[in-house]
Design a protein around this motif. Structure first.
Motif, mmCIF file in Angstrom:
data_model
loop_
_atom_site.group_PDB
_atom_site.id
_atom_site.type_symbol
_atom_site.label_atom_id
_atom_site.label_comp_id
_atom_site.label_asym_id
_atom_site.label_seq_id
_atom_site.Cartn_x
_atom_site.Cartn_y
_atom_site.Cartn_z
ATOM 1 N N ASP A 70 0.830 -1.207 0.000
ATOM 2 C CA ASP A 70 0.000 0.000 0.000
ATOM 3 C C ASP A 70 0.863 1.255 0.000
ATOM 4 O OD1 ASP A 70 -2.648 1.319 0.240
ATOM 5 O OD2 ASP A 70 -1.855 1.951 2.181
ATOM 6 N N ASP A 71 1.979 1.228 0.752
ATOM 7 C CA ASP A 71 2.876 2.388 0.806
ATOM 8 C C ASP A 71 3.451 2.704 -0.571
ATOM 9 O OD1 ASP A 71 2.432 2.657 3.477
ATOM 10 O OD2 ASP A 71 4.307 1.694 4.107
ATOM 11 N N GLN B 65 0.836 4.129 -2.891
ATOM 12 C CA GLN B 65 0.578 5.534 -2.595
ATOM 13 C C GLN B 65 1.653 6.423 -3.206
ATOM 14 O OE1 GLN B 65 -0.347 6.540 1.491
ATOM 15 N NE2 GLN B 65 -1.500 4.635 1.795
ATOM 16 N N MET B 66 2.918 5.995 -3.143
ATOM 17 C CA MET B 66 3.993 6.797 -3.741
ATOM 18 C C MET B 66 3.837 6.877 -5.249
ATOM 19 S SD MET B 66 7.502 6.019 -1.631
ATOM 20 C CE MET B 66 7.164 4.378 -1.008
ATOM 21 N N GLN C 102 1.046 6.851 -6.631
ATOM 22 C CA GLN C 102 -0.241 7.537 -6.791
ATOM 23 C C GLN C 102 -1.239 6.706 -7.595
ATOM 24 O OE1 GLN C 102 0.395 11.552 -8.252
ATOM 25 N NE2 GLN C 102 1.841 12.043 -6.606
ATOM 26 N N GLU D 164 -3.997 2.999 -7.132
ATOM 27 C CA GLU D 164 -4.585 1.998 -6.258
ATOM 28 C C GLU D 164 -3.761 0.720 -6.363
ATOM 29 O OE1 GLU D 164 -8.631 1.427 -7.304
ATOM 30 O OE2 GLU D 164 -9.266 3.441 -6.701
ATOM 31 N N GLN D 165 -3.797 -0.100 -5.320
ATOM 32 C CA GLN D 165 -3.061 -1.363 -5.366
ATOM 33 C C GLN D 165 -3.577 -2.225 -6.499
ATOM 34 O OE1 GLN D 165 -3.249 -2.683 -1.118
ATOM 35 N NE2 GLN D 165 -1.135 -3.289 -1.523
#
Length: 236
Positions: free
Chosen positions: A188-189, A192-193, A195, A197-198
């Motif tokens: 998930d991290d 997010q980086m 930008q 969705e998983q």
């Protein structure tokens, strides 16, 4: 300077000496290195050994040999090209894109607890996390794993530069690279980086080996191919 088999294959020794001279600027970019006969006489080796060493440099992109002209220096970086194919970053820049790097984090992990590194190391490793942006958009997330005996710059901004250059300056001599590709879902991290969705992304694993066949750097990368496809470009 005479070479001896006590230090390993003669052509590898000669390759490293010539590479060092290229990187240090003794043989400047776009100039000719000494002829095969001159190198044969200087190092006391056979023409075959000279040709094999030069061929290794050619495969790495440092030099280009042309019949009737000689051998010209093409690049003087510690890592010029990983193969005869054009490096992906070079391709992106040649296409007019802007590629930037951002340092994310430096941490220490136990190599024996890593799913892949445990087969090579049982010591603590430096983990360098970086993010590449293409035209301002998050594109590639990298994690590089390097043994702790490699001294990293105190200024973390310098870790945005080539890690291969940093390692080369400390005596690491790269001999072989192996890239493996697959599909994986980032944490998930990392998502997010990037930008996003998983979701499953192209994943690249690189193994970097030294002259003795030891793994000296390992990296994992996730590519958001919605921003740009991964391209392997070969010039004939």
């Amino acid at each position: 300077m005479k070479l001896t088999l006590k230090k390993g294959p003669l052509y590898i020794q000669l390759e490293e000496i010539l590479k060092e001279r290229i990187i240090s600027g003794k043989y400047p970019k776009n100039t000719l290195i000494p002829s095969e006969q001159e190198l044969k006489d200087e190092f006391g080796v056979s023409i075959i050994t000279v040709r094999r060493a030069v061929e290794q440099l050619s495969q790495q992109g440092y030099v280009e040999k042309r019949s009737g002209i000689g051998t010209t220096v093409l690049e003087n970086n510690a890592i010029s090209k990983l193969s005869k194919g054009q490096r992906f970053s070079e391709y992106l820049l040649d296409e007019g894109n802007e590629l930037s790097k951002e340092f994310v984090e430096l941490s220490v992990i136990d190599g024996s607890s890593h799913s892949i590194l445990k087969d090579y190391f049982d010591v603590k490793m430096n983990c360098i996390e970086r993010l590449y942006k293409l035209n301002g958009k998050p594109y590639i997330h990298f994690k590089h794993y390097i043994p702790q005996d490699i001294i990293l710059p105190d200024n973390h901004e310098h870790l945005q530069n080539s890690l291969y250059e940093i390692m080369y300056q400390q005596g690491v001599r790269f001999h072989r690279f192996k890239d493996e590709f697959g599909v994986g879902t980032p944490s998930d991290d990392i998502a997010q980086m990037l930008q996003i969705e998983q979701k499953p992304l192209l994943q690249r694993f690189r193994f970097s080996f030294d002259l003795n066949g030891n793994l000296v750097e390992y990296s994992e990368a996730y590519y958001n191919t919605d921003v740009h496809r991964y391209v392997v470009n070969f010039d004939m």
